[in-house]
Every structure is written in structure tokens, then in C-alpha cells.
Design a protein around this motif. Sequence first.
Motif, PDB file in Angstrom:
ATOM      1  N   GLU A 244     -50.994   1.096  42.262  1.00 58.81           N
ATOM      2  CA  GLU A 244     -50.774  -0.180  41.564  1.00 58.81           C
ATOM      3  C   GLU A 244     -51.007  -0.026  40.062  1.00 58.81           C
ATOM      4  N   LEU A 245     -52.073   0.679  39.712  1.00 54.28           N
ATOM      5  CA  LEU A 245     -52.370   0.895  38.293  1.00 54.28           C
ATOM      6  C   LEU A 245     -51.274   1.710  37.623  1.00 54.28           C
ATOM      7  N   VAL A 246     -50.785   2.738  38.308  1.00 61.32           N
ATOM      8  CA  VAL A 246     -49.705   3.560  37.758  1.00 61.32           C
ATOM      9  C   VAL A 246     -48.461   2.717  37.504  1.00 61.32           C
ATOM     10  N   GLU A 247     -48.086   1.891  38.470  1.00 62.57           N
ATOM     11  CA  GLU A 247     -46.870   1.076  38.314  1.00 62.57           C
ATOM     12  C   GLU A 247     -47.026   0.068  37.180  1.00 62.57           C
ATOM     13  N   GLN A 248     -48.222  -0.505  37.038  1.00 62.05           N
ATOM     14  CA  GLN A 248     -48.445  -1.446  35.939  1.00 62.05           C
ATOM     15  C   GLN A 248     -48.321  -0.750  34.584  1.00 62.05           C
TER      16      GLN A 248
ATOM     17  N   ALA B 255     -37.555  11.561   8.546  1.00 62.88           N
ATOM     18  CA  ALA B 255     -36.461  11.456   9.519  1.00 62.88           C
ATOM     19  C   ALA B 255     -36.580  12.459  10.669  1.00 62.88           C
ATOM     20  N   PRO B 256     -36.802  13.772  10.411  1.00 63.27           N
ATOM     21  CA  PRO B 256     -36.917  14.703  11.545  1.00 63.27           C
ATOM     22  C   PRO B 256     -38.096  14.363  12.464  1.00 63.27           C
ATOM     23  N   LEU B 257     -39.203  13.905  11.878  1.00 65.11           N
ATOM     24  CA  LEU B 257     -40.352  13.520  12.689  1.00 65.11           C
ATOM     25  C   LEU B 257     -40.037  12.305  13.553  1.00 65.11           C
ATOM     26  N   TYR B 258     -39.441  11.291  12.939  1.00 62.47           N
ATOM     27  CA  TYR B 258     -39.131  10.066  13.678  1.00 62.47           C
ATOM     28  C   TYR B 258     -38.177  10.358  14.836  1.00 62.47           C
ATOM     29  N   ARG B 259     -37.151  11.195  14.580  1.00 57.57           N
ATOM     30  CA  ARG B 259     -36.199  11.509  15.647  1.00 57.57           C
ATOM     31  C   ARG B 259     -36.902  12.207  16.811  1.00 57.57           C
ATOM     32  N   ALA B 260     -37.766  13.180  16.480  1.00 56.07           N
ATOM     33  CA  ALA B 260     -38.472  13.916  17.535  1.00 56.07           C
ATOM     34  C   ALA B 260     -39.401  13.004  18.321  1.00 56.07           C
ATOM     35  N   ILE B 261     -40.096  12.102  17.630  1.00 55.57           N
ATOM     36  CA  ILE B 261     -41.039  11.195  18.301  1.00 55.57           C
ATOM     37  C   ILE B 261     -40.294  10.233  19.218  1.00 55.57           C
ATOM     38  N   ILE B 262     -39.234   9.616  18.703  1.00 56.18           N
ATOM     39  CA  ILE B 262     -38.475   8.660  19.521  1.00 56.18           C
ATOM     40  C   ILE B 262     -37.869   9.358  20.729  1.00 56.18           C
ATOM     41  N   ASP B 263     -37.310  10.538  20.503  1.00 55.84           N
ATOM     42  CA  ASP B 263     -36.674  11.281  21.593  1.00 55.84           C
ATOM     43  C   ASP B 263     -37.687  11.601  22.684  1.00 55.84           C
ATOM     44  N   GLU B 264     -38.874  12.084  22.290  1.00 51.55           N
ATOM     45  CA  GLU B 264     -39.892  12.462  23.276  1.00 51.55           C
ATOM     46  C   GLU B 264     -40.418  11.235  24.021  1.00 51.55           C
ATOM     47  N   ILE B 265     -40.668  10.139  23.311  1.00 49.12           N
ATOM     48  CA  ILE B 265     -41.181   8.935  23.963  1.00 49.12           C
ATOM     49  C   ILE B 265     -40.169   8.389  24.963  1.00 49.12           C
ATOM     50  N   GLU B 266     -38.898   8.368  24.580  1.00 41.28           N
ATOM     51  CA  GLU B 266     -37.882   7.829  25.487  1.00 41.28           C
ATOM     52  C   GLU B 266     -37.725   8.710  26.722  1.00 41.28           C
ATOM     53  N   MET B 267     -37.774  10.039  26.535  1.00 39.28           N
ATOM     54  CA  MET B 267     -37.657  10.919  27.699  1.00 39.28           C
ATOM     55  C   MET B 267     -38.863  10.767  28.627  1.00 39.28           C
ATOM     56  N   LEU B 268     -40.051  10.601  28.050  1.00 40.12           N
ATOM     57  CA  LEU B 268     -41.251  10.419  28.867  1.00 40.12           C
ATOM     58  C   LEU B 268     -41.214   9.105  29.644  1.00 40.12           C
ATOM     59  N   VAL B 269     -40.982   8.026  28.915  1.00 40.01           N
ATOM     60  CA  VAL B 269     -41.103   6.689  29.504  1.00 40.01           C
ATOM     61  C   VAL B 269     -39.961   6.365  30.450  1.00 40.01           C
ATOM     62  N   CYS B 270     -38.791   6.899  30.159  1.00 37.40           N
ATOM     63  CA  CYS B 270     -37.625   6.563  30.987  1.00 37.40           C
ATOM     64  C   CYS B 270     -37.523   7.408  32.250  1.00 37.40           C
ATOM     65  N   ASP B 271     -38.292   8.478  32.322  1.00 36.04           N
ATOM     66  CA  ASP B 271     -38.306   9.315  33.525  1.00 36.04           C
ATOM     67  C   ASP B 271     -39.366   8.770  34.481  1.00 36.04           C
ATOM     68  N   ASP B 272     -38.977   7.805  35.323  1.00 34.31           N
ATOM     69  CA  ASP B 272     -39.933   7.125  36.181  1.00 34.31           C
ATOM     70  C   ASP B 272     -40.741   8.097  37.039  1.00 34.31           C
ATOM     71  N   ASP B 273     -40.049   8.995  37.731  1.00 33.52           N
ATOM     72  CA  ASP B 273     -40.746   9.893  38.659  1.00 33.52           C
ATOM     73  C   ASP B 273     -41.681  10.843  37.914  1.00 33.52           C
ATOM     74  N   GLY B 274     -41.196  11.418  36.804  1.00 42.32           N
ATOM     75  CA  GLY B 274     -42.029  12.342  36.031  1.00 42.32           C
ATOM     76  C   GLY B 274     -43.250  11.642  35.455  1.00 42.32           C
ATOM     77  N   LEU B 275     -43.044  10.429  34.909  1.00 44.12           N
ATOM     78  CA  LEU B 275     -44.152   9.674  34.336  1.00 44.12           C
ATOM     79  C   LEU B 275     -45.144   9.267  35.414  1.00 44.12           C
ATOM     80  N   ARG B 276     -44.621   8.908  36.580  1.00 39.61           N
ATOM     81  CA  ARG B 276     -45.501   8.506  37.685  1.00 39.61           C
ATOM     82  C   ARG B 276     -46.414   9.661  38.098  1.00 39.61           C
ATOM     83  N   ASP B 277     -45.858  10.866  38.184  1.00 37.25           N
ATOM     84  CA  ASP B 277     -46.662  12.034  38.558  1.00 37.25           C
ATOM     85  C   ASP B 277     -47.736  12.327  37.509  1.00 37.25           C
TER      86      ASP B 277
END
Length: 644
Positions: free
Chosen positions: A528-532, A423-445
Motif C-alpha cells: 500500500e505504501l509503495v502504491e501511494q 540545458a544539458p543538466l536539465y535534459r539529463a535530470i528530466i529524462d532520468e526522472i521520467e524514466m524512473l517514475v513512468c516505469d511502474d514495475d521498475g519503480l515498484r521493485d
Amino acid sequence: MESPNNKRKRVKPILRCSTNEQSERSPDDQLAIIKAMADARDWEVLDPIRLEGRSGSLHATMDWAVEQVIAANRAGEDIDDAIVYDQSRMGRTGGFAFGTHKQQLAAAGIGFISVDCPIEGPHADFIQFANAEAARAQAISIAASSARSSQISLERGLRGHSTQAPYGLDRLYLNAQGEELFIIRKLADGTSLRLDPRTGAELERYPKGVRAYRKGGLETATLCIGSEEHRQVVIRIYRLRHEHGWRGVRIARELNDAGIPSPRGRHWTKDTVDGILMNEVYLGFAYARRYTDAIYFRHQDKAPERLEGPGGRKVRGYRPREDWFRVEYPKLTEYLPSKLRDAAARWQAAYWDRYEDGHVRSPERGQKRLHALSGILIEETTGQPMSATQSGTRANPKTYYLLPGSHQYSSQESFLRRRIPSAPLYRAIIDEIEMLVCDDDGLRDILRTEILKAEAERRAGDGEAESLRARYEKLGRKMESQIDLLGEDDDDVMRRKVEQTKAQRRAVMERLAEIDQGPRLTADQTDELVEQLIEALQSELAAFAAAGRPAFRKLTEMLIASAVADLRSGTVSIEFAVPASMIQHRFMGMDRPCEPKWRTHTHKWKSLPLAAITVELPERCDMDCWEPFEPKGCDDCRRQRRTA
């Protein structure tokens, strides 16, 4: 598959043999034939995948092999083709299973080659399908013949209940007149000894992989008392259980702490100890046909019974008592002291009474289930992958990760027995993935920076390509002069020099093949590759949020580059990255009308690092520790606030 830009083809051998006896020679023989073909075509042979003692009639065998090949390619081995000695090495589960495995390889950009029948062209798939069906038919025929002859020998008293002698016992061979011929003793390292039955003197020694003896049709194979050293270990196990009340885990730890090797020369485990305690053979008898572990046929009176259900999976379970076949071993009735034997007999009878009605599991049940981090999470000290185990209730299951056989470690290595709550691992992984992927500008950079870095690394520096070509030509002239000197007294020395020069030329050619001679990615193509990639990652996250836990495994396989558990400190280090396959797929789909067709295949992308985290594990995990953390995707307000 074709290897573009004159790059040497890189092939990954899959070596399989069905029995442990074949493991000493067969895989190496297969590899030698594969290398001969590769040398003739100037292919590079990578480290092989070995499946020793693994049946080709099981789907799981080749499922695992294909997974290993794809994982090695994903890890950077840059595999062009998987190669086998003959198609049956790729399994005997039929044409449809073979086709599935071939498609899985093709989806990862990997081809398939069989040395004995290197088929190409429009009819290749059809011929390979037919070959796979023929291999399956042969496996079924062998299984029927083996089951029939084995049952006849059992009913006539010509063989024992098992093909292998249990720990502390040897196999005794007698001729048709009942005279003792010799004893075969199997050692922990796989060596077999032929012993004189009267004096115990060693008559002959057979290395691992060499069958010590093949029984004649009228000869009898039975069991007798083995080495006194091993007999005392068995007696010690029975004493600890029936006189001191110890159970399997504690007994295994006691034997490991005493430095006593297990039957296979490794650590003792609870299962190994329990297997000895439950085996009536140490009382002077045993049962054949009690447990079924078959694919196509199983023993039955008069004729083998054909098993129904899907092929390629074992039918396992206990058969009803009326199917059991009792085999007597007169030489073993005094193996245990009488008092200990009586206590063991009562305990074993009570234990086996629970199985008198039999219970055979359906081969359809449970197909292999992979938890989110199974095989991904690696233990730091041993380098071994950790596996998942479940406890708790059906309504509230709790998943832990631990080292397989963790109970075998001694007191000095007790930290290796630690279980990691999921459970602690899953929470940390999901939290980190969502913060990474949902931050468009940060992920784009992050993606733009890593793509430009990968593009720069892949390309040559100023003048590097010209320098490499000049060196290649110079090495060619050097090799020609060395070849001219062959035929003199120092031939062996000169041949080694030729091989060294040839290896240097290959290294130069491989570097030249890595250098991308096509036009660079433009700024627009990079964007284009970044946006895809952002669109693809957010699409995967949305699918995960919609499907919930069942889709978690796919997400972890895709985005976790490494996960290493330090059981001593109680931390897990996780690195996230965009996989190379996702980048290559998007890159090849981009519109580049002015580029030659071969250019799209020259890019061998590596994974792009995204982030790294360290998760500190709690000393105890209860109550809030097991609170579920469900995926929300990028539409959740809480996520948007956090990324902002």
C-alpha cells in the motif's frame, strides 16, 4: 512538539544578531542561555543556525533560516523544535510573516520554542502574533530615531558620509574645539586600533565585536589617510585602471596573484575593485544620500522620509542628484598623485552622471527567484553551493551555474571559474526522472526493496533491545557509585567520569528510542505504501508536465538527494531519492486501526535512494546544446517505449 516514545527532544538553535559588532559575543550568549534551558529539561542541542550581521526586519533573513532548519531536518538531523533566545531573534517583520515561518516549520514536523516566553496551550499563537507585531513596531521606532539623529549629525558636519572607513582610510575624531583626539583603524580581522593622531603610536586595541569608540554629541568624526601599505594598494589599483586600461576582473586577479589580501582579508573581486575606483572619497569628497538601502525610513532634509510599500524588504536604488549631500574631506585631497587624481575625477564624473536622475527599484519587483539547481548543486573542491546567472537575450535567456565570486580565483585555480550550462543538466535530470517514475514495475521493485531495507535497519536485531536495557541499568548503577564518591580530593576527575557515564546512558537511550517496538509493516501495508508513493510521484510529474519550467524547481528539490559538480573533469554526479517527508506523510495516512496512536509517530523514515547518474558536460555549449527539452509526463508514447 512532543517527542514520542521517551526519546530526548532535539532542538535546533537559531542565533541572530543585527550587526557585525555583535557577532563576537551575542550569538554565543544566546546559545549559552538556550543550552541552560535544554540541560534543565534534558534536551539535545544540535548545531545552531547562525545569522550574524543580519537584520531581523528583512523577510529574506528568516526565510533563509527556516529553509536551513527544514533542509537539516530533511538531511537526517531529526529536529523536533527550532529554538530561539527571544522571539525577536526570529525576525521583526510582524505577526503574519512570523506565522508563515511557523507554519512552514510545522509542515516539516518541526515545532517552535522561545526561551524567554515558552508559551503553550490554545492561546500560544495569539500571544506569539502579538509579540511579533510588538517587535516590528519597535524596529520601526528605532529606524525613525536613527534616521533623524543621523541626518542632523550629517547636516552639522559632525559625521562623515559613511559609518565605515573605506579601504586605506582611517576615522579621525576631534573634540568640540576642533582638536584631534585619536584615530580609529579597523583591521581586516575585525580588530580595531586606537592610534595617536600625531605619532601614529598604538594606544589601545579592541577585539572583534567590541566597539572601539562611541562618538560624543559635540565631537566630529571625519576621514584621514590610513596605513601607507593600503594607500599604495589603492594607488596601484588606480594606476592599473587609468594608466594601463585594465578593468576590474584583471586588476583583482593581479592583486590575488601578488598575495595582497582584500579589505576583509580575503580574495579580491571585481566588485571590490570597482567599488574603490568609483569612490570619490579618494579625491577628497564624497556624497551621502546618493544610494538608498533602507526598509522603513531614509534620510531627507528636515525629517526622515517614511518609505511606502511592503515592509520586510529593502528599498534600493540611486536617488536623484538634488538629494545628494556632499561631504568634504580636506585631509584626503592629496591621497592620489595629481595626474592620477585628475584622470580619476574625469572618469568618475562621467560614470556618476548616468545616475543623476536616480532610479529606485520597487521592493515588489523580482522577489527572490530560485533556479532549478540553485543551492542544490555543490562544487566538489570547495564544497560550496553554486548559484545561477543568466546571459543571452530576453527572448532566448541562457542559464549557467558558477561558484559565487568565481573570478577571484587565481590562475592556478582557473578551473573553479568554469560555468556550467544548465540545458544539458536539465535534459539529463528530466529524462532520468521520467524514466524512473513512468516505469511502474521498475519503480515498484526499487521502492519495495528500499522500504524493506529501511524497516530492517530501523529495527533491533535479536535481543538488542534487552541488551541495551541491561546496559542502561548497569550504567545507572555505575553513575550512582561515582556520585557517591564526589566530595573527595579528586572531585574534578570524578565529575568528568560522571559526565562520561551520563553521555553513555544517553546514547543507549537514543538507540532504544530508534528501535520500533510496534508491529512490523505487513506485506499488504508495504504494498500500500509503495502504491501511494508511485501515485504521488506520478502526480508530481504530471503537474510538472502541465506547468512546464516554472514547476521544475519543486521537482528538483523533492527528488534530488545530491548534485556534485567536478569542475576539473567537467562532470556532474546526481543522486535521486524519495524524500523522507513524502514517505512519512503517506505512512501516517495509512489505515492501521489496531495500532496505538503513538506508534504512527515512531517511524523516522530516511530518504529512499532511486538512482544515480553522471552527466558529462560539453567543452562548449552552443546551438544544439541549448535545445530545450520539455517535460512530457508519463502519457507520452516516447516515454512508454523507452521505459518498456
